[in-house]
Design a protein around this motif. Structure first.
Motif, PDB file in Angstrom:
ATOM      1  N   LEU A  65      48.088  45.381  39.408  1.00 45.54           N
ATOM      2  CA  LEU A  65      48.115  46.384  40.464  1.00 45.54           C
ATOM      3  C   LEU A  65      46.882  46.282  41.357  1.00 45.54           C
ATOM      4  N   LEU A  66      45.726  46.129  40.756  1.00 47.90           N
ATOM      5  CA  LEU A  66      44.489  46.029  41.544  1.00 47.90           C
ATOM      6  C   LEU A  66      44.474  44.759  42.388  1.00 47.90           C
ATOM      7  N   ARG A  67      45.045  43.672  41.857  1.00 47.33           N
ATOM      8  CA  ARG A  67      45.085  42.437  42.653  1.00 47.33           C
ATOM      9  C   ARG A  67      45.974  42.604  43.878  1.00 47.33           C
ATOM     10  N   VAL A  68      47.048  43.360  43.725  1.00 49.25           N
ATOM     11  CA  VAL A  68      47.910  43.626  44.880  1.00 49.25           C
ATOM     12  C   VAL A  68      47.172  44.493  45.897  1.00 49.25           C
ATOM     13  N   LEU A 109      44.002  44.900  46.304  1.00 52.21           N
ATOM     14  CA  LEU A 109      42.812  44.241  46.863  1.00 52.21           C
ATOM     15  C   LEU A 109      43.145  42.927  47.554  1.00 52.21           C
ATOM     16  N   HIS A 110      44.457  42.583  47.610  1.00 47.21           N
ATOM     17  CA  HIS A 110      44.906  41.342  48.251  1.00 47.21           C
ATOM     18  C   HIS A 110      44.272  40.113  47.602  1.00 47.21           C
ATOM     19  N   ARG A 111      44.258  40.106  46.279  1.00 53.40           N
ATOM     20  CA  ARG A 111      43.731  38.964  45.545  1.00 53.40           C
ATOM     21  C   ARG A 111      44.881  38.184  44.913  1.00 53.40           C
ATOM     22  N   PRO A 112      44.710  36.884  44.723  1.00 53.72           N
ATOM     23  CA  PRO A 112      45.787  36.091  44.118  1.00 53.72           C
ATOM     24  C   PRO A 112      46.008  36.486  42.662  1.00 53.72           C
ATOM     25  N   ALA A 113      47.251  36.348  42.220  1.00 55.76           N
ATOM     26  CA  ALA A 113      47.590  36.677  40.832  1.00 55.76           C
ATOM     27  C   ALA A 113      46.987  35.650  39.894  1.00 55.76           C
ATOM     28  N   LEU A 114      46.702  36.082  38.684  1.00 55.43           N
ATOM     29  CA  LEU A 114      46.203  35.153  37.664  1.00 55.43           C
ATOM     30  C   LEU A 114      47.344  34.282  37.169  1.00 55.43           C
ATOM     31  N   ALA A 115      47.043  33.030  36.871  1.00 52.15           N
ATOM     32  CA  ALA A 115      48.036  32.146  36.270  1.00 52.15           C
ATOM     33  C   ALA A 115      48.372  32.665  34.877  1.00 52.15           C
ATOM     34  N   VAL A 116      49.613  32.458  34.467  1.00 54.66           N
ATOM     35  CA  VAL A 116      50.058  32.938  33.156  1.00 54.66           C
ATOM     36  C   VAL A 116      49.199  32.317  32.059  1.00 54.66           C
ATOM     37  N   GLY A 117      48.617  33.172  31.230  1.00 56.01           N
ATOM     38  CA  GLY A 117      47.798  32.700  30.116  1.00 56.01           C
ATOM     39  C   GLY A 117      46.409  32.273  30.510  1.00 56.01           C
ATOM     40  N   ALA A 118      46.086  32.381  31.784  1.00 59.55           N
ATOM     41  CA  ALA A 118      44.751  31.960  32.223  1.00 59.55           C
ATOM     42  C   ALA A 118      43.954  33.177  32.645  1.00 59.55           C
ATOM     43  N   LEU A 119      42.794  33.335  32.049  1.00 61.46           N
ATOM     44  CA  LEU A 119      41.899  34.422  32.417  1.00 61.46           C
ATOM     45  C   LEU A 119      40.540  33.822  32.713  1.00 61.46           C
ATOM     46  N   PRO A 120      40.179  33.662  34.004  1.00 60.74           N
ATOM     47  CA  PRO A 120      38.909  33.047  34.340  1.00 60.74           C
ATOM     48  C   PRO A 120      37.731  33.846  33.802  1.00 60.74           C
ATOM     49  N   ALA A 121      36.577  33.189  33.788  1.00 66.14           N
ATOM     50  CA  ALA A 121      35.362  33.879  33.359  1.00 66.14           C
ATOM     51  C   ALA A 121      35.117  35.068  34.279  1.00 66.14           C
ATOM     52  N   PRO A 122      34.713  36.196  33.721  1.00 65.22           N
ATOM     53  CA  PRO A 122      34.515  37.385  34.544  1.00 65.22           C
ATOM     54  C   PRO A 122      33.493  37.161  35.638  1.00 65.22           C
ATOM     55  N   GLU A 123      33.760  37.774  36.792  1.00 62.03           N
ATOM     56  CA  GLU A 123      32.792  37.718  37.878  1.00 62.03           C
ATOM     57  C   GLU A 123      31.576  38.529  37.475  1.00 62.03           C
ATOM     58  N   ALA A 124      30.437  38.121  38.008  1.00 63.54           N
ATOM     59  CA  ALA A 124      29.226  38.873  37.716  1.00 63.54           C
ATOM     60  C   ALA A 124      29.360  40.270  38.299  1.00 63.54           C
ATOM     61  N   VAL A 125      29.055  41.251  37.491  1.00 67.68           N
ATOM     62  CA  VAL A 125      29.130  42.624  37.976  1.00 67.68           C
ATOM     63  C   VAL A 125      27.825  42.950  38.673  1.00 67.68           C
ATOM     64  N   PRO A 126      27.854  43.287  39.962  1.00 71.30           N
ATOM     65  CA  PRO A 126      26.617  43.565  40.665  1.00 71.30           C
ATOM     66  C   PRO A 126      25.941  44.797  40.101  1.00 71.30           C
ATOM     67  N   GLU A 127      24.603  44.791  40.181  1.00 70.38           N
ATOM     68  CA  GLU A 127      23.872  45.968  39.740  1.00 70.38           C
ATOM     69  C   GLU A 127      24.284  47.144  40.599  1.00 70.38           C
ATOM     70  N   PRO A 128      24.605  48.278  39.963  1.00 70.41           N
ATOM     71  CA  PRO A 128      25.091  49.392  40.755  1.00 70.41           C
ATOM     72  C   PRO A 128      24.002  49.982  41.611  1.00 70.41           C
ATOM     73  N   ASP A 182      46.265  56.605  44.676  1.00 67.73           N
ATOM     74  CA  ASP A 182      47.121  55.701  45.454  1.00 67.73           C
ATOM     75  C   ASP A 182      48.337  55.308  44.615  1.00 67.73           C
ATOM     76  N   VAL A 183      48.131  55.205  43.305  1.00 62.72           N
ATOM     77  CA  VAL A 183      49.220  54.908  42.375  1.00 62.72           C
ATOM     78  C   VAL A 183      49.020  55.794  41.150  1.00 62.72           C
ATOM     79  N   HIS A 184      50.126  56.378  40.654  1.00 64.78           N
ATOM     80  CA  HIS A 184      50.063  57.209  39.456  1.00 64.78           C
ATOM     81  C   HIS A 184      50.836  56.526  38.326  1.00 64.78           C
ATOM     82  N   ILE A 185      50.128  56.256  37.240  1.00 63.18           N
ATOM     83  CA  ILE A 185      50.721  55.658  36.053  1.00 63.18           C
ATOM     84  C   ILE A 185      50.697  56.712  34.948  1.00 63.18           C
ATOM     85  N   ALA A 186      51.748  56.799  34.163  1.00 61.46           N
ATOM     86  CA  ALA A 186      51.793  57.740  33.050  1.00 61.46           C
ATOM     87  C   ALA A 186      52.051  56.996  31.753  1.00 61.46           C
TER      88      ALA A 186
END
Length: 327
Positions: A275-278, A280-299, A217-221
């Motif tokens: 890019l993923l937040r855009v 996935l339609h998720r709000p951008a992170l505040a500058v300098g703020a990185l919330p605790a990671p979401e629990a990763v569901p068991e695959p 969907d997006v190509h980064i080099a």
């Protein structure tokens, strides 16, 4: 034996003894010739400080640089038959595979992992050029398909870091068969509305470029990466014309619309997160703020074929030190 021969002579001889030093203490920049101490290069993300040249990044360092806190889970990959064509050139294919596995400590060229990237659960596949030039064979094809199926089962974005010389010639048509197989797996991902992002590293060529490496969907080099199907020398010899400066390099492809972004390695994680937040339609992170990671569901177990079915549909896994592309 007196003290002169037992003490003095060995002491004098020790001054002339040649000491062994590691061969990789200093690494030369291919672009400028600058010599960089290997620890400084490693601490700088394998980017030469003076020139900004992006060296090939070892797989463990790449994984640690992408996932939050460097924490990730490696996913078990399907097994495939080895050397289905009983191929031999200057050496037996089985011997090449064995050497590549001993050199890298991995079964084949593609590794798949899961974790979080700036709190977003993701599935990541990485091609390792150190394993037979990152060539695409049955095992690599199975790994990429399994990664797409895992992303689909867990509803996560799929990120692929491509680095390859092309298809693995020792597997012939069985290698080329992986191009439509991976394409079909990515179509299923797209139909589910899940992002597929490709990061093109140096080099990405041959059948890989003709399939999954150009279906994102997006190509980064990464800066300076060589990206193309046939190499510049082959093209020049075919058309008998001099190619433009920087032809098939990341910046040239960006200027001509073949890639969407050229991103420095130090900015790769933050760029992927935005890019993923855009997508996935998720709000951008505040500058300098990185919330605790979401629990990763068991695959959920990605659909995997029974061993008998794999053996009948997918040939064996190859291994080598260099991977020529099959045209």
């Amino acid at each position: 034996m007196n003290w002169i021969s037992s003490v003095v002579r060995p002491k004098i001889s020790s001054f002339w003894t040649k000491r062994d030093t590691p061969k990789n203490l200093w690494i030369k920049c291919p672009e400028t010739g600058e010599m960089v101490f290997h620890r400084d290069l490693e601490q700088n993300g394998w980017v030469v400080p003076g020139s900004g040249f992006h060296m090939r990044m070892p797989l463990p360092d790449r994984l640690a640089s992408i996932f939050d806190a460097g924490a990730y889970e490696l996913l078990p990959l399907p097994t495939v038959p080895h050397d289905p064509l009983k191929f031999r050139d200057e050496r037996r294919y089985q011997d090449r595979l064995r050497d590549a596995r001993a050199k890298t400590g991995r079964d084949d060229a593609v590794t798949v992992a899961r974790g979080t990237l700036e709190t977003i659960p993701v599935t990541v596949a990485i091609q390792d050029f150190a394993f037979m030039g990152g060539s695409l064979g049955m095992a690599a094809g199975e790994a990429i398909v399994m990664g797409a199926q895992t992303a689909l089962a867990n509803k996560t974005p799929y990120i692929l870091f491509a680095a390859s010389g092309g298809a693995r010639m020792q597997e012939g048509i069985l290698s080329l068969m992986q191009m439509p197989r991976t394409t079909a797996a990515l179509i299923a991902l797209r139909e589910a509305g899940l992002p597929y992002v490709v990061v093109l590293t140096n080099p990405t060529t041959g059948g890989v470029t003709a399939s999954y490496a150009m279906l994102g969907d997006v190509h980064i080099a990464e800066p300076g990466a060589l990206i193309g199907f046939a190499g510049p020398r082959v093209i020049e010899q075919t058309i008998r014309e001099k190619l433009p400066e920087g032809f098939q390099r990341a910046e040239y492809l960006y200027d001509h619309g073949m890639v969407d972004m050229v991103v420095h390695r130090h900015e790769m994680k933050s760029t992927l997160g935005r890019l993923l937040r855009v997508l996935l339609h998720r709000p951008a992170l505040a500058v300098g703020a990185l919330p605790a990671p979401e629990a990763v569901p068991e695959p959920e177990a990605a659909p995997q074929k029974a061993a008998a079915e794999v053996a009948s549909t997918t040939p064996e896994t190859p291994d080598e030190e260099t991977a020529p592309a099959v045209s």
